[in-house]
Design a protein around this motif. Structure first.
Motif, short mmCIF file in Angstrom:
data_model
loop_
_atom_site.label_atom_id
_atom_site.label_comp_id
_atom_site.label_asym_id
_atom_site.label_seq_id
_atom_site.Cartn_x
_atom_site.Cartn_y
_atom_site.Cartn_z
N SER A 186 -129.75 71.05 7.20
CA SER A 186 -129.01 71.97 6.20
C SER A 186 -127.51 71.77 6.29
CB SER A 186 -128.96 73.20 7.56
OG SER A 186 -128.34 72.55 8.87
N ARG A 189 -124.39 73.57 8.68
CA ARG A 189 -124.68 74.35 8.85
C ARG A 189 -125.41 75.31 9.75
NH1 ARG A 189 -122.54 76.36 2.91
NH2 ARG A 189 -122.92 74.42 2.06
N ASP A 190 -126.24 75.35 10.45
CA ASP A 190 -126.84 75.81 11.42
C ASP A 190 -126.97 75.92 12.55
OD1 ASP A 190 -128.69 74.02 10.78
OD2 ASP A 190 -130.38 75.55 10.16
N ARG A 428 -127.50 82.23 8.24
CA ARG A 428 -127.54 82.27 7.02
C ARG A 428 -129.45 81.78 7.40
NH1 ARG A 428 -123.56 78.54 4.02
NH2 ARG A 428 -121.78 79.82 5.66
N GLN A 431 -131.62 78.11 4.26
CA GLN A 431 -130.57 76.85 4.51
C GLN A 431 -130.51 75.78 3.87
OE1 GLN A 431 -128.73 76.58 7.09
NE2 GLN A 431 -129.72 78.52 8.53
#
Length: 462
Positions: A186, A189-190, A428, A431
């Motif tokens: 990702s 981002r996660d 989100r 990913q």
């Protein structure tokens, strides 16, 4: 009657002999009249304004506003507008034994830093969030079904207690991240990181290279490095409350109880160290001019001028207003402590950001005053506020302060539950990163077309 569909041309010039031709002289005259009228009106407005408002007037009437959180028989109701009615997410918490180097970020290079020592002070939220997520019903042990990944670290405490230095912290974070395929998938981002002090993510010197896309939990949105680069991003990061001493947040049995307004000795107080900061120095000078209104000792780290925990809270509760000026950075723990001794917090930090703004209307429970106008007029303003208004603000603060308590998400209201609501807004479901690719059959591969399930550490990082 003439037909409505007549095709005869209409004569619009029948009355033209009554009109005076418009010459260039007429046009110039009309334009002059318009310009003259405009400037005369502006001059009149300016004169009227100056003659009727020599000094700014503060409207002391409280506007009515229904803030997001409501209570019913002691149960917190979350607003539809702020978060919605259903909390649903899955968080994977990395185990300290599954990644080489993670234990060093928790306990130092030789494992000598004790978790109990890290629970106190402003960095305690780093420990509490980790422990509470381990017990959370939203925790999953399956990485493939996780919406988010939590990376535990107590680096602020570890650094303060000598467990790791700045260079070691940086090297260890990079080492840990290179072993996480899901981080690589990702681009981070996660993944969630907690940095609970005024330094924010700058404790990890290379944060801008490695975790610039990750979700950062921090009380600090205004900390910048020497290059004037902030580590906080409004769109992805989350402001969290400071860590108030557990002895004051206990339900019904705090170590120090609030005093009735009539028994409070001071109008306002500031209890902290000056640290050479302009706003704090102004308050100390102001207290010397008005010692009967403002208590403001210049506290020290040690010696007779250092307050113990109980003494500190006993002094804090002895004023109607608790002042919270900025220090090394914009956030201040004193703002949150004020709610638990039931004095009205007054924020004197112009750039401070506050948590859970989707559900808390801070104008109903606190005051924010310009730090550039700390002086006699400030004390006069505070003195002009009636006890009835003060009691109202305290009562409303009593309802929402549960959001500043680091308790379990099973409680109807807690800081962790508020953080989970904020995290849900960041999820989100798809990913990707610059190094993630996908094929027609749904498989994910890297740049070398290696299937995600076969990615092996160490992996190159962004």
């Amino acid at each position: 009657m003439a037909s409505l569909t007549s095709n005869k041309p209409r004569n619009f010039g029948a009355y033209s002999h009554y009109a005076t031709p418009c010459t260039r002289t007429h046009q110039i005259g009309a334009l002059f009249l318009i310009v003259s009228t405009f400037f005369l009106t502006r001059l009149f407005d300016q004169w009227f304004s100056e003659s009727n408002s020599v000094t700014p007037v503060i409207d002391l009437r409280r506007t009515s506003y229904s803030y997001g959180i409501t209570t019913y028989n002691g149960i917190i109701r979350w607003p539809e507008r702020g978060y919605g009615s259903h909390l649903s997410l899955k968080i994977y918490v990395y185990d300290e034994n599954e990644i080489d180097g993670l234990k060093q970020l928790l306990y130092g290079r030789d494992g000598s830093v004790k978790t109990t020592a890290c629970l106190k002070g402003q960095w305690g939220s780093q420990v509490k969030i980790h422990k509470l997520l381990l017990e959370s019903k939203f925790r999953t042990i399956k990485k493939d079904e996780a919406d988010l990944f939590f990376v535990p670290a107590y680096v602020k405490c570890v650094r303060m207690l000598g467990g790791l230095n700045d260079k070691e912290i940086n090297q260890t974070y990079v080492k840990v991240l290179s072993q996480m395929p899901y981080f690589r998938r990702s681009g981070g981002r996660d993944h969630i990181f907690v940095f609970p002090s005024g330094a924010g993510a700058h404790l990890f010197r290379s944060w801008s290279t490695f975790i610039n896309r990750s979700i950062i939990l921090t009380p600090e949105a205004d900390r910048t490095d020497k290059k004037d680069t902030t580590a906080f991003n409004t769109w992805k990061d989350i402001i969290i409350p400071g860590n108030v001493d557990d002895a004051m947040t206990k339900n019904g049995q705090p170590d120090v109880h609030p005093l009735p307004l009539s028994k409070r000795k001071y109008l306002a107080n500031y209890l902290g160290r000056a640290q050479g900061k302009a706003g704090r120095l102004k308050l100390i000078d102001l207290s010397k001019q008005y010692p009967d209104r403002l208590e403001c000792p210049d506290l020290k780290f040690s010696g007779t001028e250092k307050f113990g925990r109980t003494t500190y809270f006993e002094h804090l509760r002895n004023a109607k207003f608790c002042l919270a000026p900025r220090g090394e950075s914009s956030w201040t723990l004193r703002f949150y402590e004020s709610f638990f001794v039931e004095c009205v917090p007054v924020l004197l930090s112009d750039h401070a950001e506050l948590p859970f703004q989707n559900v808390i209307d801070y104008a109903q429970v606190s005051i924010k005053w310009p730090s550039t106008r700390i002086g006699a007029e400030f004390l006069d303003y505070l003195a002009s506020i009636s006890d009835k208004d003060i009691e109202g603000m305290i009562a409303r603060g009593r309802e929402i302060r549960c959001l500043f308590v680091y308790g379990p998400d099973s409680a109807p209201c807690s800081a962790v539950k508020g953080i989970l609501w904020e995290l849900q807004r960041k999820v989100r479901h798809f990913q990707q990163s610059t190094e993630t690719f996908w094929l027609h059959n749904g498989s994910f591969v890297n740049r070398e077309l290696v299937q995600f399930s076969s990615w092996r550490p160490p992996m190159p990082l962004p």
